[in-house]
Design a protein around this motif. Structure first.
Motif, short mmCIF file in Angstrom:
data_model
loop_
_atom_site.label_atom_id
_atom_site.label_comp_id
_atom_site.label_asym_id
_atom_site.label_seq_id
_atom_site.Cartn_x
_atom_site.Cartn_y
_atom_site.Cartn_z
N UNK A 1 10.48 -0.84 -4.22
CA UNK A 1 10.40 0.61 -4.03
C UNK A 1 11.44 1.32 -4.90
N UNK A 2 12.66 0.75 -4.92
CA UNK A 2 13.75 1.34 -5.71
C UNK A 2 13.43 1.32 -7.19
N UNK B 1 9.49 3.27 6.93
CA UNK B 1 8.23 2.77 7.49
C UNK B 1 7.96 1.33 7.03
N UNK B 2 8.32 0.99 5.81
CA UNK B 2 8.10 -0.41 5.40
C UNK B 2 9.06 -1.33 6.16
N UNK B 3 10.30 -0.85 6.37
CA UNK B 3 11.25 -1.68 7.12
C UNK B 3 10.73 -1.93 8.54
N UNK C 1 0.83 -1.20 0.00
CA UNK C 1 0.00 0.00 0.00
C UNK C 1 0.88 1.27 0.00
N UNK C 2 1.90 1.27 0.84
CA UNK C 2 2.80 2.43 0.91
C UNK C 2 3.49 2.67 -0.44
N UNK C 3 3.90 1.57 -1.09
CA UNK C 3 4.60 1.73 -2.38
C UNK C 3 3.61 2.21 -3.44
#
Lengths: 241, 293
Positions: free
Chosen positions: A115-116, A52-54, A32-34
């Motif tokens: 993400x990257x 935050x994902x980590x 969701x964050x990505x």
């Protein structure tokens, strides 16, 4: 240690509720964050999303399942059984937490890679890796300490909340508001300096020597967690009779 | 030439807070011996056993196992098998996986199939532990204890929950271990098992030995018993006896054969039928019952 770890891995994949709560949910939140990365990048930065994902994976995946696993293995006397063999205590603990740790590491690496790819590569991958390892060590240590206060896997749902919600809150606070004010407090809170380190590693623009200093509070938390675990950890359920 | 004892307990004390579980207990178990630790609930058997196994730390006193401290797991555990009082297996692992895991961790070598065969769990090899009955879990526990035929085996209430066939099979396996020279330490609630098999018995009461010795030594001090019922018309008994609550008569004697002859002759002479006649030496149960007297 490896035979214990192999047994744990088998158990994780046979226990659907552990698998879903600990591994599917953090991945879903991270996805969701990505997916909404533009919104969250505006709120904080891309580095904030990485942090935050980590912490989502480390708090809900790694930390919570480590505590639940320990409580469960103690409650059904599996730990006592392991201690009836020639295996040493350190090897037993390492074997018990190794699978959840490796799974969390793989999850974070895969999610950050996505993400990257979606948003552009991080500035300093090595520093990011160091931050990740320090965070994992801290969360495993806190997990062992929390396990000492947890009587059963059900009880873990309560006992893990302060730390898991706490580090997520700290990561969000530091990740969104930065460390320009209240820097000392933010860096000393568990997860605070680790968040700043991840943000720096992802966004760049901060000297590596300055960033490395941020490792100190996280490693101090590892020491505190291990010291607490040594005092609190129990191998057998409390005697009731 | 005497070999050093396999287990050497010297003035052992175990306390939990205010509770004094074991008090100044000393005993030795020799190589190849079958030693039974018996006692009432809370007598301190399991505390003693778990200290010898290395699960608990003595409050004071010393324990040596196979010449080492029990805390030295790397030295002692490969040479000993432990059957715990409660199973402690992971419900999500299968029987085969459990035996393989614990077997590997003992550092002994054996075949999983062999030990499953001993406890008749071969057909359950792929069954998850959560699907086993209580008795099957006890058998699984026994299988891990005898994996690799250790020279010292601890059996903590091994037959609780087992049916007769499983119990017999377990004792057959123990007999085989003894043929191979293993030393056995047992705690049990079934006194017959200790009576039939133990070379020596340590009878615990309130944390220390009430008595210790061979079964014969323990039972010798107590009188033998003769029990029977009599018709109401029977004349007075030739021997001092007492009437029990169920209406039967009980004669306690240290001269069983002689008093038996007296009683039988008296019955013959008066044409009295001794109903439900029983006679025999004192059983370990009676030694137990005598503890509080």
């Amino acid at each position: 240690m490896l035979s214990i770890a192999r047994g744990e891995l088998v158990q994780i994949f046979r226990n659907r509720s552990v698998l879903i709560n600990s591994f599917v949910v953090p991945v879903a939140i991270s996805a969701f964050f990505i997916y909404q990365h533009e919104v969250f990048a505006q709120l904080g930065s891309l580095g904030y999303i990485a942090a935050i994902v980590m912490f989502t994976v480390c708090a809900f995946g790694l930390y919570t399942s480590a505590v639940t696993t320990m409580a469960s293995r103690r409650q059904n006397l599996f730990m006592k059984r392991l201690r009836s063999t020639a295996a040493g205590d350190a090897g037993i603990l390492a074997g018990l937490v190794l699978p959840v740790t490796v799974i969390a590491l793989v999850q974070v690496i895969v999610i950050l890679t996505v993400l990257g790819v979606v948003t552009g590569m991080p500035d300093d991958i090595a520093l990011l890796a160091v931050a990740l390892l320090a965070t994992v060590a801290m969360m495993v240590g806190l997990g062992l300490a929390t396990a000492g206060l947890t009587n059963s896997p059900e009880h873990a749902q309560v006992t893990t909340l302060p730390v898991s919600l706490g580090v997520i809150a700290v990561a969000s606070w530091v990740g969104i508001s930065g460390t320009e004010d209240l820097a000392l407090l933010k860096r000393l809170l568990p997860g605070g300096s680790a968040t700043e380190l991840v943000v720096n590693a992802w966004n760049g623009g901060v000297a590596v020597t300055d960033s490395l200093l941020l490792l100190a509070p996280t490693l101090a938390w590892v020491v505190v967690a291990v010291a607490l675990a040594a005092r609190l950890f129990r191998w057998e359920p409390r005697r009731t009779g | 030439m005497t070999s050093p004892p396999v287990i050497d307990v010297d003035r052992l004390d175990v306390k939990y807070g205010d509770f004094h579980a074991v008090r100044s207990l000393s005993f030795q178990v020799r190589r190849g011996e079958f030693y039974a630790l018996l006692g009432t609930n809370g007598a301190g058997k399991t505390s003693t056993l778990e200290t010898i196994e290395g699960h608990r730390v003595p409050t004071s006193g010393t324990v040596r196992v196979l010449g080492h401290s029990p805390a030295d797991r790397a030295a002692v555990r490969p040479r000993m098998g432990i059957m715990l009082q409660e199973s402690g297996f992971s419900p999500d692992l299968t029987v085969r996986e459990s035996v393989r895991l614990i077997g590997e961790l003992t550092q002994r070598t054996d075949r999983v199939e062999r030990v499953l065969g001993i406890v008749d769990l071969t057909r359950k090899a792929n069954t998850k532990v959560s699907h086993l009955s209580g008795g099957e879990k006890r058998r699984l526990d026994f299988a891990t204890a005898v994996y690799g035929t250790p020279e010292l085996v601890f059996l903590d209430e091994p037959t609780t929950g087992l049916d007769v066939q499983s119990r017999d099979a377990l004792w057959d396996a123990v007999d085989k271990l003894r043929e191979d020279g293993s030393t056995i330490v047992l705690t049990t609630h079934y006194l017959e098992e200790a009576q039939q098999r133990a070379d020596r018995v340590g009878l615990m009461h309130r944390g220390t030995f009430h008595r210790e010795g061979t079964v014969a030594e323990l039972t010798r001090t107590l009188p033998a018993m003769i029990r029977f019922a009599l018709p109401p018309s029977a004349p007075a008994l030739p021997l001092p006896g007492k009437r029990e609550s169920d209406g039967k008569f009980l004669i306690e004697t240290h001269r069983l054969q002689k008093d038996m002859a007296v009683l039988l002759r008296w019955a013959e002479d008066h044409a009295v039928e001794l109903q439900e006649l029983q006679a025999g030496p004192t059983r370990l149960d009676d030694v137990f019952r005598a503890i509080d007297d």
